[in-house]
Scaffold this active site. Structure first.
Site, PDB file in Angstrom:
ATOM      1  N   GLU A  68       0.832  -1.136  -0.011  1.00 22.02           N
ATOM      2  CA  GLU A  68      -0.022  -0.217  -0.113  1.00 22.02           C
ATOM      3  C   GLU A  68       0.750   1.332  -0.070  1.00 22.02           C
ATOM      4  OE1 GLU A  68      -2.244  -3.489   1.065  1.00 22.02           O
ATOM      5  OE2 GLU A  68      -0.338  -2.869   2.261  1.00 22.02           O
ATOM      6  N   PRO A 273      12.753 -12.166  -1.156  1.00 20.67           N
ATOM      7  CA  PRO A 273      11.587 -12.797  -0.314  1.00 20.67           C
ATOM      8  C   PRO A 273      10.642 -11.601  -0.021  1.00 20.67           C
ATOM      9  CG  PRO A 273      13.488 -13.808   0.665  1.00 20.67           C
ATOM     10  CD  PRO A 273      14.097 -12.565  -0.676  1.00 20.67           C
ATOM     11  N   GLY A 322      12.606  -2.095  -0.255  1.00 15.32           N
ATOM     12  CA  GLY A 322      12.186  -0.755  -1.129  1.00 15.32           C
ATOM     13  C   GLY A 322      13.128  -0.555  -2.478  1.00 15.32           C
ATOM     14  N   GLU A 323      13.882  -2.028  -2.696  1.00 15.08           N
ATOM     15  CA  GLU A 323      14.879  -2.010  -3.702  1.00 15.08           C
ATOM     16  C   GLU A 323      14.527  -2.587  -4.857  1.00 15.08           C
ATOM     17  OE1 GLU A 323      19.093  -0.529  -2.291  1.00 15.08           O
ATOM     18  OE2 GLU A 323      18.882  -2.702  -1.757  1.00 15.08           O
ATOM     19  N   ASN A 347       2.333  -7.921  -7.009  1.00 17.15           N
ATOM     20  CA  ASN A 347       2.274  -7.124  -8.249  1.00 17.15           C
ATOM     21  C   ASN A 347       3.067  -7.445  -9.396  1.00 17.15           C
ATOM     22  OD1 ASN A 347       1.314  -4.768  -9.576  1.00 17.15           O
ATOM     23  ND2 ASN A 347       2.483  -3.324  -8.186  1.00 17.15           N
ATOM     24  N   LEU A 349       3.366  -5.387 -12.004  1.00 23.57           N
ATOM     25  CA  LEU A 349       3.528  -4.024 -12.662  1.00 23.57           C
ATOM     26  C   LEU A 349       4.889  -3.503 -12.288  1.00 23.57           C
ATOM     27  CD1 LEU A 349       0.083  -2.181 -11.848  1.00 23.57           C
ATOM     28  CD2 LEU A 349       0.756  -3.176 -13.942  1.00 23.57           C
ATOM     29  N   GLU A 350       5.546  -4.016 -11.240  1.00 26.91           N
ATOM     30  CA  GLU A 350       6.871  -3.397 -11.021  1.00 26.91           C
ATOM     31  C   GLU A 350       7.696  -3.796 -12.245  1.00 26.91           C
ATOM     32  OE1 GLU A 350       7.532  -5.033  -7.079  1.00 26.91           O
ATOM     33  OE2 GLU A 350       6.908  -3.065  -6.199  1.00 26.91           O
TER      34      GLU A 350
END
Length: 437
Positions: A68, A273, A322-323, A347, A349-350
């Site tokens: 989120e 992970p 976050g990487e 997701n 989309l990344e």
């Protein structure tokens, strides 16, 4: 009456579950971190004032966890620009969400969302006095919602959705949800299916709009340090990036790895992970595998490993937060996890934003709309557990087809953009009715 029964049930659960919670807090760090904030102690950093000594009006945005936080990343920046006279504060529920939100938005305005206990919610609403509460996806908490309704605080939901897994439960309990959802001010749904489901459980039809999925607007703003380091160490090697993997998938990928290497020996596997608490377990699995591997976090903690080049067949454990989104840009093929085992998927989309060919397993209920859109454009490959190696090998061997597949994924990503602008416009309209001073 519904709220009374809810609070009685909550009290009973707290009393009966107290021994378990105390044991968890005593033995597990993540159950202790942020505990006082969760119980209603408002951190001093949220009481910041402007240069004139007056508190600016507050917008409170709640994003549960990493997914989120990533989804609302661009929205936060756009809201900052759209409402310069407001202070936007962001709450999360999980520790990983808190860490990522602090990195992205600054720790001075990030905090743990209070537990849905009357006194904890009351403390935050009294201290913040928000002009607007924005909920990401489906964070419907009865005491928080009721507290806002009593104070006349409008509540908007962005990126709203009801997943296939959650839908039967919401439908069975729609009479319990109706008193709360019927009073939501604005609901901006990801898709028409989500909009229909939200209306069926109590959201007023005239307040529900399909705005699209915020995740189509989220692009890696800058190259992560891990991406730079992997590129520097690769020396011409190609990467397979397996992101957001869950228990059982790392073992499946390790089993498939020798077959994949037989088709393309100049490869490195990056394994990321989904849950940080599993980093240690996956590291142990890699240690037992006998395959050469490195830990991303170790590149800084171990000076001797600071410049070690990667070798063909190596595996890199991406044990950072976050990487991953940026690291996908290096991939010759991306595997999106949570999908080989029945965990609902993560997701796609990344990697799609970088034009990377994508492989997923058959379990993608949590991202059904996105995944089916990619499938409809032949921009994603579905493979079962025992077909992972074959699917990856096929894309590696057929580079022309793989490149075309990746470009179709990028095209889908770009065509679906615009949800952020639609959400900002809707929130501007909403706030204009409650004052903008």
């Amino acid at each position: 009456m519904t709220l009374l029964f809810y609070n009685l049930a909550l009290l009973a659960a707290l009393v009966l579950g107290a021994p378990w919670w105390l044991w968890k807090m005593a033995t597990t760090h993540k159950y202790r971190v942020g505990l006082f904030e969760r119980l209603g102690r408002v951190p001093a950093r949220l009481r910041a004032t402007t240069n004139s000594g007056q508190n600016p009006p507050v917008i409170w945005l709640h994003a549960v966890s990493v997914g989120e936080v990533l989804a609302v990343s661009r929205l936060v920046g756009e809201l900052d620009r759209a409402f310069p006279g407001y202070r936007l504060v962001i709450s999360t529920t999980t520790q990983t969400g808190q860490e990522l939100a602090s990195q992205r938005f600054g720790p001075d305005r990030v905090f743990y969302c209070p537990l849905d206990l009357p006194w904890a919610v009351r403390a935050y609403l009294k201290a913040l006095q928000p002009r607007l509460l924005i909920l990401a996806e489906t964070e419907f908490w009865p005491n928080l919602l009721s507290g806002c309704f009593r104070r006349g605080i409008p509540v908007a939901v962005v990126n709203a959705r009801i997943s296939d897994r959650s839908w039967p439960r919401y439908r069975r309990m729609r009479l319990l949800w109706w008193p709360f959802l019927s009073r939501l001010t604005r609901v901006l749904a990801q898709s028409q299916t989500d909009a229909d489901r939200l209306q069926a459980i109590g959201c007023p039809a005239d307040r529900v709009t399909v705005a699209g999925n915020l995740k189509f607007d989220v692009r890696a703003a800058r190259e992560a340090e891990a991406t730079h380091e992997l590129r520097q160490r690769a020396h011409g090697l190609r990467f397979i990036v397996a992101g957001s993997t869950v228990e059982g998938e790392e073992a499946a990928l390790l089993e498939a790895w020798p077959r994949v290497l037989s088709a393309g020996p100049n490869l490195v596997l990056v394994l990321a992970p989904r849950h940080p608490e599993r980093f240690g377990a996956v590291a142990s699995l890699l240690e037992r595998s006998g395959i050469g591997w490195a830990k991303r976090s170790g590149w800084h903690s171990d000076p001797e490993a600071s410049s070690d080049p990667l070798r063909p067949g190596n595996i890199v454990l991406l044990d950072t937060i976050g990487e991953l989104a940026s690291v996908y840009s290096l991939a010759a093929v991306a595997f999106v996890g949570g999908s080989v085992v029945p965990a609902g998927g993560h997701n796609p989309l990344e990697p799609a934003q970088f034009g990377v060919p994508i492989v997923m397993g058959p379990h993608y209920a949590n991202f059904r709309s996105i995944t089916e859109d990619l499938l409809a454009h032949d921009a994603l490959r579905i493979a079962p557990k025992d077909g992972l190696a074959a699917a990856i090998i096929d894309l590696l061997k057929n580079s022309t087809a793989a490149d075309a597949m990746g470009q179709r994924a990028r095209q889908v990503f770009n065509q679906q953009a615009g949800a952020t602008a639609r959400c900002v416009d809707a929130l501007k309209e909403l706030l204009s009715t409650v004052g903008t001073n």
